[in-house]
Design an enzyme around this catalytic site. Structure first.
Site, PDB file in Angstrom:
ATOM      1  N   ASN A 109     -10.193  -0.541   0.640  1.00  0.00           N
ATOM      2  CA  ASN A 109      -8.743  -0.381   0.550  1.00  0.00           C
ATOM      3  C   ASN A 109      -8.265  -1.031  -0.748  1.00  0.00           C
ATOM      4  O   ASN A 109      -8.269  -2.252  -0.873  1.00  0.00           O
ATOM      5  CB  ASN A 109      -8.112  -1.055   1.778  1.00  0.00           C
ATOM      6  CG  ASN A 109      -6.595  -1.041   1.761  1.00  0.00           C
ATOM      7  OD1 ASN A 109      -5.978  -0.763   0.735  1.00  0.00           O
ATOM      8  ND2 ASN A 109      -5.997  -1.359   2.892  1.00  0.00           N
ATOM      9  N   CYS A 135       0.814  -1.224   0.000  1.00  0.00           N
ATOM     10  CA  CYS A 135       0.000   0.000   0.000  1.00  0.00           C
ATOM     11  C   CYS A 135       0.842   1.266   0.000  1.00  0.00           C
ATOM     12  O   CYS A 135       0.300   2.367  -0.084  1.00  0.00           O
ATOM     13  CB  CYS A 135      -0.963  -0.021   1.186  1.00  0.00           C
ATOM     14  SG  CYS A 135      -2.019  -1.471   1.178  1.00  0.00           S
ATOM     15  N   HIS A 183      -3.439   7.002   2.234  1.00  0.00           N
ATOM     16  CA  HIS A 183      -3.882   5.690   1.766  1.00  0.00           C
ATOM     17  C   HIS A 183      -5.243   5.394   2.399  1.00  0.00           C
ATOM     18  O   HIS A 183      -5.427   5.577   3.606  1.00  0.00           O
ATOM     19  CB  HIS A 183      -2.831   4.644   2.169  1.00  0.00           C
ATOM     20  CG  HIS A 183      -3.298   3.243   2.000  1.00  0.00           C
ATOM     21  ND1 HIS A 183      -3.925   2.796   0.866  1.00  0.00           N
ATOM     22  CD2 HIS A 183      -3.243   2.184   2.849  1.00  0.00           C
ATOM     23  CE1 HIS A 183      -4.220   1.524   1.020  1.00  0.00           C
ATOM     24  NE2 HIS A 183      -3.827   1.125   2.210  1.00  0.00           N
TER      25      HIS A 183
END
Ligand code: COA
Length: 323
Positions: free
Chosen positions: A279, A120, A249
Site C-alpha cells: 500500500n 490514501c 487504491h
C-alpha cells in the site's frame, strides 16, 4: 494566470509516470523482523513485497519529481509548460509543503505548486482539485503527483501495520482540451472515523507511528467504496459494464475482490499490482495506472474508474476516459 485559450475547458489525460525506491523488502525479510509469515501476509493482503525508501535519494520530493519528470516527458511537454503542480502526500519532507521542492527539482519555473493532504484518497481528491482549475480556465497544464514514504511512519515492531505499506510515487499530466474526459466524481469524508487510522501529533515536535484498526478500516472500505463508484458512474451516465478498467487504491487484494464481486465485473478488469508494491498510499492508484499504460493495456479512449479510501476517514472515486 489564465488559460489564454479559455474555450478549452475540458480535462484531458495526456501522460503518466511513476517511480519507486530500488530497495525491496519481501515478506520473507519481514518474517525475520516481526512474528509473521509470508503465507499469513500473502493470504490476508495479497502483498508479497514492497519498495522501501533508502535515504535522501528516495525522499518524497525526489520520488515525486522522478514520477513527474516521466509523466511530463510521456505527455510530450517540458517542465516549463506546467502551470500547476499538485503533490498529494501525507508524508512530506517538510511540514510547510514539499511541492516547492518538486518544482525546483523539475525546473518547472512557471508553475505554482502546493501539497494536498488526504491520505490514501489523495490522488482522487487531487484529480478533482486539479480539474477545477482546468474547468474554470485558470490553468492549462497540470502535473498531479501522488507520492508517499509511509515507511518513515511505520512502527517496524508492529506486525499488524508494518506488513502493509510501501513507498513510491505516481503522476499524471492533465491538459485543458476541447473534450472533457473527466466524466464523473464523488468525494466523501467522515471525521468521526479519524481515530481508526492516523499518524498523531504527539507533542515535542514528533508524531506517533501509524495507528490503525485494521478490521474496522476493512469494513469501512468494503461498504463505502462501491457507493462512491456508483455515484461517479451515475454522474458520468455510465454503467459498471461500460468500464474498461477499475483501479482501486491498492490496500488489500481482498478489498478489491469484494468490490469486484459486488459489481459482478470481470476480475481481469480490476487492476492489481499490490503484490509488488504494498500500500503506497496516495501513490498507489497512479503507480498502477502508469504500469497499465506503459504495458499498453490502458489505451486511448478506455474508460477507467478509480477509487481511493483511507485516513480521515476519506474516500472518493472518479470516472474518466484516458487521453
Ligand atoms: N502476521 C501474523 N499474524 C498476525 C499479523 C501478522 N502480520 N497481524 C496480525 N496478526 C494476528 C493478530 O494478532 C490476530 O491474532 P489473534 O487472533 O491471536 O489475536 C490474528 O492475526 C487476526 O488478526 P486480525 O486483525 O483480525 O486480522 P485480519 O484478518 O483483519 O487482517 C489486516 C488484518 C490488517 C490485513 C486487515 O484487517 C486489513 O487489511 N484491513 C484493512 C487495512 C487497510 O487497508 N489499511 C489501509 C487503508 S488505506
Amino acid at each position: 494566470m489564465t488559460n489564454p485559450e479559455s474555450s478549452l475547458l475540458g480535462v484531458c489525460f495526456i501522460g503518466s509516470g511513476s517511480a519507486v525506491p530500488d530497495r525491496v523488502l519481501t515478506n520473507i525479510d519481514l518474517a525475520q523482523m516481526v512474528d509473521t509469515t509470508d503465507e499469513w501476509i500473502a493470504s490476508r493482503t495479497g502483498i508479497h513485497e514492497r519498495h522501501i525508501a533508502d535515504g535522501e535519494q528516495d525522499s518524497v520530493a525526489n520520488l515525486a519529481a522522478k514520477a513527474g519528470q516521466k509523466a511530463i516527458a510521456n505527455a510530450g511537454l517540458t517542465p516549463q509548460d506546467i502551470d500547476l503542480i499538485i503533490l498529494a502526500t501525507s508524508t512530506g519532507d517538510d511540514l510547510f509543503g514539499t511541492a516547492g521542492r518538486v518544482q525546483k527539482i523539475l525546473g518547472a519555473e512557471r508553475a505554482v505548486a502546493f501539497d494536498l493532504v488526504a491520505a490514501c484518497s489523495g490522488f482522487v481528491f487531487g484529480l478533482v482539485t486539479a480539474s477545477q482549475y482546468i474547468r474554470t480556465g485558470a490553468y492549462k497544464n497540470v502535473l498531479l503527483i501522488g507520492a508517499d514514504v509511509l515507511s518513515r511512519w511505520v512502527d517496524w515492531q508492529d506486525r499488524r501495520t508494518c506488513i502493509l505499506f510501501g513507498d513510491g510515487a505516481g503522476a499524471v499530466v492533465l491538459q485543458a482540451g476541447s473534450q472533457n474526459n473527466l466524466l464523473g466524481f464523488e468525494m466523501r469524508s467522515d471525521g468521526k472515523g479519524n481515530d481508526l487510522l492516523n499518524i498523531n501529533y504527539s507533542g515535542r515536535s514528533t508524531f506517533e507511528p501509524i495507528s490503525m484498526n485494521g478490521q474496522e478500516v476493512y469494513r469501512f472500505a468494503v461498504r463505502r467504496v462501491p457507493e462512491v463508484i456508483e455515484k461517479s458512474l451515475h454522474y458520468a451516465n455510465l454503467e459498471v459494464h461500460d468500464l474498461d478498467w477499475l483501479i482501486l487504491h491498492q490496500a488489500n487484494q481482498r478489498i478489491i475482490d469484494a468490490v469486484v464481486n459486488r459489481f459482478g465485473i470481470d476480475p481481469a478488469k480490476a487492476v492489481s499490482n499490490m503484490g509488488k508494491y504494498g500500500n503506497t498510499s496516495a501513490a498507489s492508484i497512479p503507480i498502477a495506472l502508469d504500469e497499465w499504460v506503459q504495458a499498453g493495456k490502458i489505451q486511448s479512449d478506455h474508460v477507467i474508474a478509480i477509487a481511493g479510501f483511507g485516513a480521515g476517514l476519506s474516500w472518493g472515486s472518479a470516472v474518466f476516459r484516458w487521453g
